[in-house]
Design a protein around this motif. Structure first.
Motif, PDB file in Angstrom:
ATOM      1  N   UNK A 221       0.822  -1.445   0.115  1.00 49.62           N
ATOM      2  CA  UNK A 221       0.077   0.142   0.010  1.00 49.62           C
ATOM      3  C   UNK A 221       0.765   1.299  -0.067  1.00 49.62           C
ATOM      4  N   UNK A 222       2.149   1.070   0.436  1.00 46.82           N
ATOM      5  CA  UNK A 222       3.001   2.412   0.393  1.00 46.82           C
ATOM      6  C   UNK A 222       4.279   1.804   0.415  1.00 46.82           C
ATOM      7  N   UNK A 223       5.194   2.667  -0.247  1.00 49.85           N
ATOM      8  CA  UNK A 223       6.596   2.359  -0.597  1.00 49.85           C
ATOM      9  C   UNK A 223       7.083   1.017  -0.739  1.00 49.85           C
ATOM     10  N   UNK A 224       6.655   0.696  -2.214  1.00 52.32           N
ATOM     11  CA  UNK A 224       6.388  -0.848  -2.598  1.00 52.32           C
ATOM     12  C   UNK A 224       7.922  -1.395  -2.722  1.00 52.32           C
ATOM     13  N   UNK A 225       8.734  -0.436  -3.228  1.00 57.24           N
ATOM     14  CA  UNK A 225      10.213  -0.808  -2.932  1.00 57.24           C
ATOM     15  C   UNK A 225      10.739  -1.377  -1.892  1.00 57.24           C
ATOM     16  N   UNK A 226      10.383  -0.660  -0.814  1.00 56.29           N
ATOM     17  CA  UNK A 226      10.692  -1.010   0.431  1.00 56.29           C
ATOM     18  C   UNK A 226       9.993  -2.313   1.049  1.00 56.29           C
ATOM     19  N   UNK A 227       8.770  -2.689   0.625  1.00 58.54           N
ATOM     20  CA  UNK A 227       8.060  -3.702   1.046  1.00 58.54           C
ATOM     21  C   UNK A 227       8.673  -4.904   0.280  1.00 58.54           C
ATOM     22  N   UNK A 228       9.144  -4.898  -1.098  1.00 61.43           N
ATOM     23  CA  UNK A 228       9.817  -5.930  -1.821  1.00 61.43           C
ATOM     24  C   UNK A 228      11.144  -6.205  -0.891  1.00 61.43           C
ATOM     25  N   UNK A 229      11.709  -5.255  -0.233  1.00 58.77           N
ATOM     26  CA  UNK A 229      13.136  -5.400   0.227  1.00 58.77           C
ATOM     27  C   UNK A 229      13.015  -6.197   1.681  1.00 58.77           C
ATOM     28  N   UNK A 230      11.880  -5.428   2.258  1.00 54.51           N
ATOM     29  CA  UNK A 230      11.567  -6.177   3.554  1.00 54.51           C
ATOM     30  C   UNK A 230      11.130  -7.697   3.539  1.00 54.51           C
ATOM     31  N   UNK A 231      10.411  -7.892   2.324  1.00 56.82           N
ATOM     32  CA  UNK A 231      10.003  -9.223   1.902  1.00 56.82           C
ATOM     33  C   UNK A 231      11.187 -10.238   1.784  1.00 56.82           C
ATOM     34  N   UNK A 232      12.201  -9.726   1.186  1.00 58.66           N
ATOM     35  CA  UNK A 232      13.453 -10.619   0.652  1.00 58.66           C
ATOM     36  C   UNK A 232      14.166 -10.805   2.018  1.00 58.66           C
ATOM     37  N   UNK A 233      14.009  -9.619   2.774  1.00 59.15           N
ATOM     38  CA  UNK A 233      14.809  -9.867   4.173  1.00 59.15           C
ATOM     39  C   UNK A 233      14.132 -10.978   4.963  1.00 59.15           C
ATOM     40  N   UNK A 234      13.086 -11.112   5.177  1.00 54.36           N
ATOM     41  CA  UNK A 234      12.130 -12.204   5.735  1.00 54.36           C
ATOM     42  C   UNK A 234      12.253 -13.176   5.364  1.00 54.36           C
ATOM     43  N   UNK A 235      12.232 -13.359   3.948  1.00 52.38           N
ATOM     44  CA  UNK A 235      12.372 -14.654   3.184  1.00 52.38           C
ATOM     45  C   UNK A 235      13.575 -15.363   3.444  1.00 52.38           C
ATOM     46  N   UNK A 236      14.729 -14.608   3.394  1.00 45.95           N
ATOM     47  CA  UNK A 236      16.147 -15.155   3.469  1.00 45.95           C
ATOM     48  C   UNK A 236      16.458 -15.682   5.190  1.00 45.95           C
ATOM     49  N   UNK A 237      15.731 -14.851   5.946  1.00 43.91           N
ATOM     50  CA  UNK A 237      15.870 -15.217   7.310  1.00 43.91           C
ATOM     51  C   UNK A 237      15.064 -16.524   7.734  1.00 43.91           C
ATOM     52  N   UNK A 238      13.745 -16.477   6.838  1.00 44.80           N
ATOM     53  CA  UNK A 238      13.013 -17.820   7.273  1.00 44.80           C
ATOM     54  C   UNK A 238      13.472 -18.824   6.519  1.00 44.80           C
ATOM     55  N   UNK A 239      14.158 -19.010   5.570  1.00 47.92           N
ATOM     56  CA  UNK A 239      14.590 -20.115   4.682  1.00 47.92           C
ATOM     57  C   UNK A 239      15.993 -20.433   4.800  1.00 47.92           C
ATOM     58  N   UNK A 240      16.867 -19.798   5.941  1.00 46.94           N
ATOM     59  CA  UNK A 240      18.143 -20.027   5.954  1.00 46.94           C
ATOM     60  C   UNK A 240      18.598 -21.341   6.281  1.00 46.94           C
ATOM     61  N   UNK A 241      17.839 -22.263   6.949  1.00 45.92           N
ATOM     62  CA  UNK A 241      18.203 -23.686   7.076  1.00 45.92           C
ATOM     63  C   UNK A 241      17.578 -24.671   5.995  1.00 45.92           C
ATOM     64  N   UNK A 242      16.722 -23.927   4.912  1.00 46.46           N
ATOM     65  CA  UNK A 242      16.408 -24.842   3.879  1.00 46.46           C
ATOM     66  C   UNK A 242      17.636 -25.430   3.055  1.00 46.46           C
TER      67      UNK A 242
ATOM     68  N   UNK B  43      18.866 -10.111  -7.028  1.00 49.68           N
ATOM     69  CA  UNK B  43      17.830  -8.955  -7.294  1.00 49.68           C
ATOM     70  C   UNK B  43      17.690  -7.810  -6.446  1.00 49.68           C
ATOM     71  N   UNK B  44      17.801  -8.204  -5.258  1.00 46.80           N
ATOM     72  CA  UNK B  44      17.552  -7.371  -4.114  1.00 46.80           C
ATOM     73  C   UNK B  44      18.697  -7.359  -3.397  1.00 46.80           C
ATOM     74  N   UNK B  45      19.790  -6.684  -3.716  1.00 48.09           N
ATOM     75  CA  UNK B  45      21.259  -6.953  -2.894  1.00 48.09           C
ATOM     76  C   UNK B  45      21.218  -6.104  -1.474  1.00 48.09           C
ATOM     77  N   UNK B  46      20.398  -5.149  -1.539  1.00 55.02           N
ATOM     78  CA  UNK B  46      20.453  -4.322  -0.241  1.00 55.02           C
ATOM     79  C   UNK B  46      19.497  -4.745   0.696  1.00 55.02           C
ATOM     80  N   UNK B  47      18.907  -5.950   0.591  1.00 59.72           N
ATOM     81  CA  UNK B  47      17.976  -6.501   1.495  1.00 59.72           C
ATOM     82  C   UNK B  47      18.849  -7.148   2.639  1.00 59.72           C
ATOM     83  N   UNK B  48      18.355  -7.041   3.668  1.00 58.42           N
ATOM     84  CA  UNK B  48      19.274  -7.644   4.918  1.00 58.42           C
ATOM     85  C   UNK B  48      19.425  -9.154   4.830  1.00 58.42           C
TER      86      UNK B  48
END
Length: 408
Positions: free
Chosen positions: A43-64, A79-84
Motif C-alpha cells: 500500500x505504501x513504499x512498494x520498493x521497501x516492501x519488496x526489500x523487507x519481504x526478501x529480508x524476511x524470506x532469507x531469514x525464514x529459509x536460512x536452514x532450507x 535482485x535485491x542486494x540491499x535486503x538484510x
C-alpha cells in the motif's frame, strides 16, 4: 501437495522448478515475477516492501537445503542486494551451473525515444552477461510519462537486438517520434527518479509488466553509472518568474497565431477574460514537473480543458467562451516555438476543437469542480464580493452547514 503455511512457503512452492531453468536470466525473471506480487499488493513504499519481504524470506529459509530453496535465495539476493542478509547468501552445493552468473551483467548500450510533444519518453538499455552461460543479451525498456510524472511501465526481455531494431524502425517511420543514443547516467537518473514516485502510488497503472519486472529493472538500473546528482533532463524547463511570464504573454500576443484567432485586437470586458485565460494556461504548465508552458499536445490539452481547469478555476461565461480559442492559439504558437512538425500542430488543434462540446458540458454541469471551487462559484453566483471581508464572513456563516456537507 501440502498447503503453504506462510507467504514464504508459497514462494518456495512456486519456485520449486527454478533449478530446471536454462539460464540465469530465466531465473531472474522468475524471481522478479514472484516478487511482483509483493510489489503489487503493497500500500505504501512498494520498493521497501519488496526489500523487507526478501529480508524476511532469507531469514525464514536460512536452514532450507533443497536445491530449489538455495537457488531461489541466490536469485532474490541478486535482485535485491540491499535486503538484510542478501550479502551472506551463498549458492548451494547442488546449484545449477548458471547460478554463479546471477546479476553479473554489463551494459552494452543505451538509447531514448519518445513523441515530439514530450508526453512520454522511453529509455532502452541492453545488457549482456559477463559469461555467456548466464543467458542471452537482453533489453530493459522503461516508459516515463511526463504528464503524470511517473515511470508508467517497465519491461525486460529479448532478444536485445530485435527489440532495438523494432524501436529504430518504429521511430524512423513516424515523423512524430524521435530516437537518440542516451547517456546511461541520465537514463539512470530519470527512470529511477520517476520510478520512486511510482513506488509510492496507492494504485499502480493498469496492464503492462510494471509489477512483474520491477525487481529486475531495479537490479539493472543499479548497474548504470550515476553520481550524487543525476544529470538533468536536457528538455527540462525551470518554472517562469513573474517577469518571464509577462514577457512570454507579450510575445504571444504579438505573434501571428494570436492574430489568427483574433486575440491581438481584444479589448473592453473581453480583455480581462483573455488575460485570465492566459494565466490559467501558465498555471497549468507550472503544475507539471517540467513546468514547460510551451509543451502542449492532444493529451495535455485534454488534461487541461476537461479536468484541471474545472477543478482549479472558476470561470464566468465570458471566460468559458474565450478559453478554447486562447488554448488553440497558444498551442499553435507553442508548436512553432518548439519547431514541431506541421502534423503535430494540426493534431493538437483538431483535438482541442473536438473537445469544446465536452468542455462546455462540464462547465455547464460543474460536475468536476472541487468542493472549494464549487464554493467559490456559488459565492460569485450569490453576488458576494470576495474582496469584502464582512460580506464574505456573512456568506460563509449563512452557508456553513452546506459547505461542511460538501467538504469545502
Amino acid at each position: 501437495m501440502a498447503t503453504p503455511q506462510t507467504p514464504y512457503d508459497a514462494v518456495l512452492q512456486a519456485a520449486r522448478d527454478v533449478t530446471r531453468l536454462d539460464t540465469a536470466l530465466d531465473a531472474e525473471m522468475l524471481g522478479a515475477a514472484l516478487l511482483g506480487s509483493v510489489y503489487a499488493v503493497a500500500e505504501t513504499d512498494r520498493s521497501a516492501a519488496v526489500r523487507d519481504f526478501v529480508a524476511g524470506f532469507l531469514a525464514a529459509t536460512s536452514r532450507r537445503r533443497t536445491a530449489a530453496a538455495t537457488t531461489i535465495r541466490s536469485v532474490f539476493a541478486a535482485l535485491v542486494p540491499d535486503a538484510e542478509g542478501a550479502a551472506r547468501v551463498r549458492p548451494g552445493a547442488t546449484a545449477p551451473a548458471w547460478s554463479g552468473q546471477l546479476g553479473k551483467v554489463h551494459l552494452t548500450g543505451s538509447w531514448a525515444y519518445g513523441d515530439v510533444y514530450g508526453d512520454q519518453t522511453s529509455y532502452l538499455a541492453t545488457f549482456a552477461y559477463d559469461d555467456a552461460a548466464g543467458g542471452p543479451e537482453h533489453a530493459l525498456v522503461a516508459l516515463v510519462d511526463h504528464n503524470i510524472g511517473i515511470t508508467k511501465d517497465v519491461f525486460v526481455g529479448g532478444p536485445a537486438e530485435r527489440i532495438l531494431e523494432q524501436v529504430r524502425q518504429m521511430c524512423a517511420g513516424d515523423e512524430l517520434t524521435w530516437f537518440r543514443e542516451e547517456d546511461p547516467a541520465r537514463m539512470h537518473g530519470e527512470v529511477s527518479r520517476h520510478l520512486a514516485i511510482t513506488d509510492d502510488l496507492g494504485e499502480l497503472p493498469g496492464e503492462g509488466s510494471l509489477a512483474t519486472d520491477r525487481a529486475l529493472v531495479g537490479a539493472r538500473l543499479a548497474l548504470l553509472p550515476h553520481g550524487a546528482v543525476p544529470p538533468a533532463d536536457p528538455d527540462a524547463v525551470e518554472p517562469l518568474s513573474a517577469a518571464e511570464r509577462t514577457e512570454l504573454v507579450r510575445r504571444f500576443l504579438a505573434a501571428p497565431e494570436a492574430a489568427r484567432f483574433g486575440l491581438d485586437s481584444v479589448d473592453g470586458p473581453e480583455l480581462a477574460s483573455l488575460h485570465f485565460c492566459l494565466s490559467l494556461l501558465l498555471d497549468h504548465a507550472a503544475s507539471f514537473p517540467d513546468a514547460d508552458p510551451l509543451r502542449w499536445s492532444p493529451a495535455v490539452a485534454g488534461l487541461f480543458l476537461l479536468d484541471w481547469v474545472h477543478r482549479r478555476a472558476v470561470l464566468d461565461m465570458d471566460d468559458a467562451a474565450m478559453l478554447p480559442r486562447v488554448l488553440r492559439a497558444w498551442a499553435a504558437y507553442a508548436a512553432r516555438q518548439r519547431g514541431l512538425p506541421g502534423p503535430a500542430a494540426t493534431q493538437t488543434d483538431t483535438a482541442i476543437e473536438e473537445m469544446v462540446p465536452e468542455f462546455a458540458r462540464l462547465y455547464s454541469t460543474g460536475e468536476r469542480r472541487s468542493p472549494a471551487t464549487a464554493a467559490v462559484a456559488q459565492l460569485m453566483a450569490d453576488g458576494v464580493d470576495p474582496d469584502d471581508p464582512a460580506a464574505l464572513d456573512a456568506w460563509i456563516e449563512a452557508n456553513r452547514h452546506r459547505l461542511a456537507d460538501d467538504g469545502a
